[in-house]
Motif scaffolding. Structure first.
Motif, short mmCIF file in Angstrom:
data_model
loop_
_atom_site.label_atom_id
_atom_site.label_comp_id
_atom_site.label_asym_id
_atom_site.label_seq_id
_atom_site.Cartn_x
_atom_site.Cartn_y
_atom_site.Cartn_z
N GLU A 107 0.82 -1.21 0.00
CA GLU A 107 0.00 0.00 0.00
C GLU A 107 0.86 1.26 0.00
O GLU A 107 0.56 2.23 -0.68
N PHE B 48 1.18 4.03 -2.98
CA PHE B 48 0.90 5.41 -2.61
C PHE B 48 2.05 6.33 -3.02
O PHE B 48 1.84 7.37 -3.63
N SER C 63 -5.93 9.08 -3.80
CA SER C 63 -5.03 8.09 -3.22
C SER C 63 -5.10 8.10 -1.69
O SER C 63 -5.12 7.04 -1.05
N SER D 48 -6.36 4.90 0.36
CA SER D 48 -5.44 4.26 1.30
C SER D 48 -6.00 4.28 2.72
O SER D 48 -5.96 3.27 3.43
N LEU E 147 -0.71 3.81 5.96
CA LEU E 147 0.33 4.75 5.56
C LEU E 147 1.10 5.25 6.77
O LEU E 147 0.50 5.63 7.77
#
Length: 94
Positions: free
Chosen positions: A6, A10, A25, A29, A37
């Motif tokens: 991920e 990203f 995005s 995410s 993130l």
């Protein structure tokens, strides 16, 4: 290197993305896994997005709220973003 998929996706998308892609995005995410993130990636993305869309109340509000989730070091910045967001919303309503 052990970077989650991920995060890799990203960062690849963020590097040369236009504001709509950055926002999409981030939403994607964080929608899949709110903590997927790293904080540095979220801060960078929101910073780039705010620089490209300084008068977008929704984005400024999201950025401020997100920063508050990872304070208190950034609480002053978060409060500034939230205040600016509210100011823009108030102006729009007038």
């Amino acid at each position: 290197m052990g970077i989650p998929v991920e995060v890799q996706r990203f960062i690849e998308k963020l590097t040369f993305a236009d504001p709509e892609d950055i926002h999409e995005s981030l939403q994607e995410s964080m929608g899949e896994d709110w903590m997927a993130l790293p904080v540095w990636a979220r801060n960078l993305a929101f910073r780039l997005l705010c620089l490209q869309r300084p008068d977008d109340a929704e984005i400024l509000g999201q950025a401020g709220s997100d920063l508050l989730s990872f304070g208190p070091d950034w609480d002053d910045h978060a409060e500034e973003l939230l205040a600016r967001s509210q100011e823009l919303k108030t102006r729009k309503e007038e």
